[in-house]
Design a protein around this motif. Structure first.
Motif, mmCIF file in Angstrom:
data_model
loop_
_atom_site.group_PDB
_atom_site.id
_atom_site.type_symbol
_atom_site.label_atom_id
_atom_site.label_comp_id
_atom_site.label_asym_id
_atom_site.label_seq_id
_atom_site.Cartn_x
_atom_site.Cartn_y
_atom_site.Cartn_z
ATOM 1 N N ARG A 50 0.846 -1.208 0.000
ATOM 2 C CA ARG A 50 0.000 0.000 0.000
ATOM 3 C C ARG A 50 0.878 1.254 0.000
ATOM 4 N N ALA A 51 1.942 1.242 0.786
ATOM 5 C CA ALA A 51 2.854 2.392 0.832
ATOM 6 C C ALA A 51 3.539 2.592 -0.518
ATOM 7 N N ALA A 52 3.925 1.490 -1.170
ATOM 8 C CA ALA A 52 4.563 1.586 -2.486
ATOM 9 C C ALA A 52 3.601 2.158 -3.513
ATOM 10 N N THR A 53 2.342 1.769 -3.433
ATOM 11 C CA THR A 53 1.317 2.321 -4.333
ATOM 12 C C THR A 53 1.207 3.824 -4.143
ATOM 13 N N SER A 54 1.158 4.269 -2.891
ATOM 14 C CA SER A 54 1.047 5.700 -2.588
ATOM 15 C C SER A 54 2.278 6.459 -3.080
ATOM 16 N N ALA A 55 3.461 5.891 -2.857
ATOM 17 C CA ALA A 55 4.694 6.549 -3.282
ATOM 18 C C ALA A 55 4.725 6.707 -4.799
ATOM 19 N N ALA A 56 4.336 5.660 -5.518
ATOM 20 C CA ALA A 56 4.327 5.713 -6.980
ATOM 21 C C ALA A 56 3.309 6.738 -7.486
ATOM 22 N N LEU A 57 2.140 6.790 -6.858
ATOM 23 C CA LEU A 57 1.113 7.756 -7.274
ATOM 24 C C LEU A 57 1.586 9.194 -7.067
ATOM 25 N N LEU A 58 2.343 9.428 -6.010
ATOM 26 C CA LEU A 58 2.884 10.772 -5.791
ATOM 27 C C LEU A 58 3.801 11.195 -6.940
ATOM 28 N N LEU A 112 -5.674 -0.471 -5.895
ATOM 29 C CA LEU A 112 -6.280 0.401 -6.903
ATOM 30 C C LEU A 112 -7.779 0.538 -6.644
ATOM 31 N N GLU A 113 -8.419 -0.585 -6.341
ATOM 32 C CA GLU A 113 -9.852 -0.554 -6.056
ATOM 33 C C GLU A 113 -10.133 0.215 -4.761
ATOM 34 N N GLU A 114 -9.266 0.033 -3.776
ATOM 35 C CA GLU A 114 -9.419 0.752 -2.502
ATOM 36 C C GLU A 114 -9.308 2.259 -2.712
ATOM 37 N N TYR A 115 -8.324 2.694 -3.487
ATOM 38 C CA TYR A 115 -8.123 4.129 -3.724
ATOM 39 C C TYR A 115 -9.203 4.697 -4.622
ATOM 40 N N ALA A 117 -12.289 3.644 -4.557
ATOM 41 C CA ALA A 117 -13.449 3.779 -3.663
ATOM 42 C C ALA A 117 -13.352 5.035 -2.808
ATOM 43 N N LYS A 118 -12.112 5.494 -2.554
ATOM 44 C CA LYS A 118 -11.899 6.716 -1.778
ATOM 45 C C LYS A 118 -11.843 7.963 -2.668
ATOM 46 N N ASP A 119 -12.159 7.790 -3.965
ATOM 47 C CA ASP A 119 -12.172 8.884 -4.945
ATOM 48 C C ASP A 119 -10.800 9.516 -5.172
ATOM 49 N N LEU A 120 -9.748 8.770 -4.886
ATOM 50 C CA LEU A 120 -8.406 9.253 -5.191
ATOM 51 C C LEU A 120 -8.019 8.910 -6.628
ATOM 52 N N LEU A 121 -8.638 7.836 -7.166
ATOM 53 C CA LEU A 121 -8.357 7.382 -8.520
ATOM 54 C C LEU A 121 -9.648 7.147 -9.290
ATOM 55 N N ARG A 122 -9.520 7.187 -10.613
ATOM 56 C CA ARG A 122 -10.595 6.773 -11.507
ATOM 57 C C ARG A 122 -9.995 5.798 -12.510
ATOM 58 N N LEU A 123 -10.622 4.621 -12.606
ATOM 59 C CA LEU A 123 -10.113 3.564 -13.474
ATOM 60 C C LEU A 123 -11.012 3.428 -14.689
#
Length: 231
Positions: A50-58, A112-115, A117-123
């Protein structure tokens, strides 16, 4: 022939949860086969993923593909790696992701699905089944991504960017990194990770030479350099 290492369990856990050296945690951000799991390492590693996902998205722009995301995650542990300057295939990250895309998808799709659902991403999927991802690049979204990074990384970012006190959902006071912009947060985090990787890669290079000897080390490095020049 196998390349292997021995590590204390507490060192392994500290790297997974705190990115202490960003060495073992970086390997576990890529597909691995866990043969025996007496520590429930697979569940513990979810925090790392999860942390790696966040770091990459930044570090990614507002729109990118699923493959771009996995390539950025994979590249985290190579940022600052001294071997990438002269002794690694320049297409290494791309080859790792393309060769194991389905495994990366299995590892990271839950986040990806979690983020999403939190409206941080759109797939969104196109005709070739490649998923296109759009993300919110505002400072509020960046702050949520930073909150998923390991506590030691957040603490170091707080020293550089500043901190503020906030109340969490349970009414407890906690420190939060001040995020002026997504770009500022990404640059700060990238410098921290690059320094960690640079130090770890140098230590491992020296340890490798001491372990296999000068001739064995020279033979290994020469093969690596041949791959690098071909790439």
């Amino acid at each position: 022939m196998y390349k292997y290492g021995v590590v204390r369990m507490d060192d392994l856990i500290n790297d997974i949860l705190g990115w202490q050296r960003f060495y073992l945690c970086g390997r576990l951000q890529k597909p691995v086969n866990i043969i025996m799991d007496s520590l429930d390492l697979e569940n513990l590693n979810h925090i790392n993923l999860r942390a790696a996902t966040s770091a990459a998205l930044l570090l990614l722009p507002s729109k990118f593909t699923e493959e771009d995301l996995y390539a950025k995650i994979c590249s985290l542990s190579y940022m600052g790696d001294l071997r990438m300057l002269f002794a690694e295939d320049k297409n290494k990250v791309k080859k790792i992701v393309q060769g194991q895309f389905s495994l990366f998808h299995r590892m990271y799709n839950p986040f990806l699905e979690e983020y999403a659902a939190k409206d941080l991403l759109r797939l969104s999927s196109s005709g070739d089944a490649q998923v296109t991802i759009s993300q919110d690049c505002g400072s509020s979204a960046a702050s949520k991504l930073v909150s998923s990074l390991p506590p030691p990384i957040r603490s170091q970012m707080g020293i550089k960017l500043g901190e503020k006190k906030i109340l969490d959902e349970l009414g407890r006071v906690k420190q939060e990194v001040v995020i002026g912009s997504k770009e500022e947060a990404a640059q700060c985090m990238q410098k921290l990770l690059r320094n960690k990787v640079m130090i770890s890669s140098a230590r491992q290079a020296v340890a490798g030479l001491l372990t296999v000897g000068v001739f064995g080390g020279a033979r290994y490095v020469s093969k690596k350099m041949q791959k690098a020049w071909k790439s």
